[in-house]
Design an enzyme around this catalytic site. Structure first.
Site, PDB file in Angstrom:
ATOM      1  CG  ASP A 126      -2.101   0.981   0.993  1.00 55.77           C
ATOM      2  OD1 ASP A 126      -2.654   1.018  -0.135  1.00 55.77           O
ATOM      3  OD2 ASP A 126      -2.468   1.703   1.928  1.00 55.77           O
TER       4      ASP A 126
ATOM      5  NE  ARG B   1       5.082  -0.384  -5.304  1.00 54.89           N
ATOM      6  CZ  ARG B   1       4.653   0.684  -5.976  1.00 54.89           C
ATOM      7  NH1 ARG B   1       5.297   1.114  -7.035  1.00 54.89           N
ATOM      8  NH2 ARG B   1       3.560   1.321  -5.596  1.00 54.89           N
TER       9      ARG B   1
END
Length: 191
Positions: A69, A177
């Site tokens: 997320d 990420r």
């Protein structure tokens, strides 16, 4: 080892595959194993939402699952859009969301922001791994670049370069990420 990605996003898949491939980890989309899940992301943190998705896909597939997320946190907006980044303002396109954000920042002095990612892996034996990463920058006054997705065109990593100006390889070295996946990879190498 094979992970099922709790997502339909092929760009996210490509980022994860690139980084985890070095560990011999294969990552596939949930649709590749016959799943079409959209678990309700009703957590109050990035980690809670990632865990909800990973747990749902792991339980449905019986395979280790990975979910992330991610979102943009803008200091002048008290951390918004945060966990609501993909649903910001109730509009349904990346361009509409970042244009709304630019409008909401009109007149703001500070434009500092960061992308945050929480990644959770859930395993059928009950094990769970968590990792997080951040990428700090500022919000541009206008979009630049054609690569990436989401808020990349308005997220400046330095004075002249938005995240959307980077190649996939460049982004995979510095992104939120990528940083979270590197931490996850370090934990996986211990297993």
């Amino acid at each position: 080892m094979k992970f099922v990605l709790a997502s339909h996003n092929r760009k996210k898949l490509a980022e994860m595959q690139e980084i985890l491939r070095e560990l011999g980890v294969e990552v596939v989309l949930q649709s590749d194993v016959g799943l079409d899940l959209e678990p309700e992301e009703n957590g109050t943190t990035f980690a809670e939402n990632a865990a909800i998705k990973a747990m749902a896909v792991m339980q449905a597939s019986g395979l280790p699952a990975i979910a992330d997320d991610s979102g943009l946190c803008v200091d002048a907006l008290n951390g918004a859009p945060g966990i609501y980044s993909a649903r910001y303002g109730g509009v349904d396109s990346d361009q509409a969301r970042y244009r709304l954000l630019l409008e909401n920042l009109r007149g703001a002095g500070a434009r500092t922001a960061h992308f945050h990612t929480a990644i959770v892996c859930c395993f059928p034996n009950g094990d769970r791994l968590d990792a997080a990463g951040d990428c700090f920058g500022t919000i541009a006054y206008a979009p630049q670049g054609d690569n990436g997705f989401g808020y990349d065109p308005i997220f400046m990593i330095d004075d002249d370069t938005s995240m959307a100006c980077l190649t996939d390889e460049e982004k995979n070295r510095i992104s939120h990420r990528a940083k979270a996946l590197e931490k996850l990879a370090a934990e996986l190498s211990k297993k």
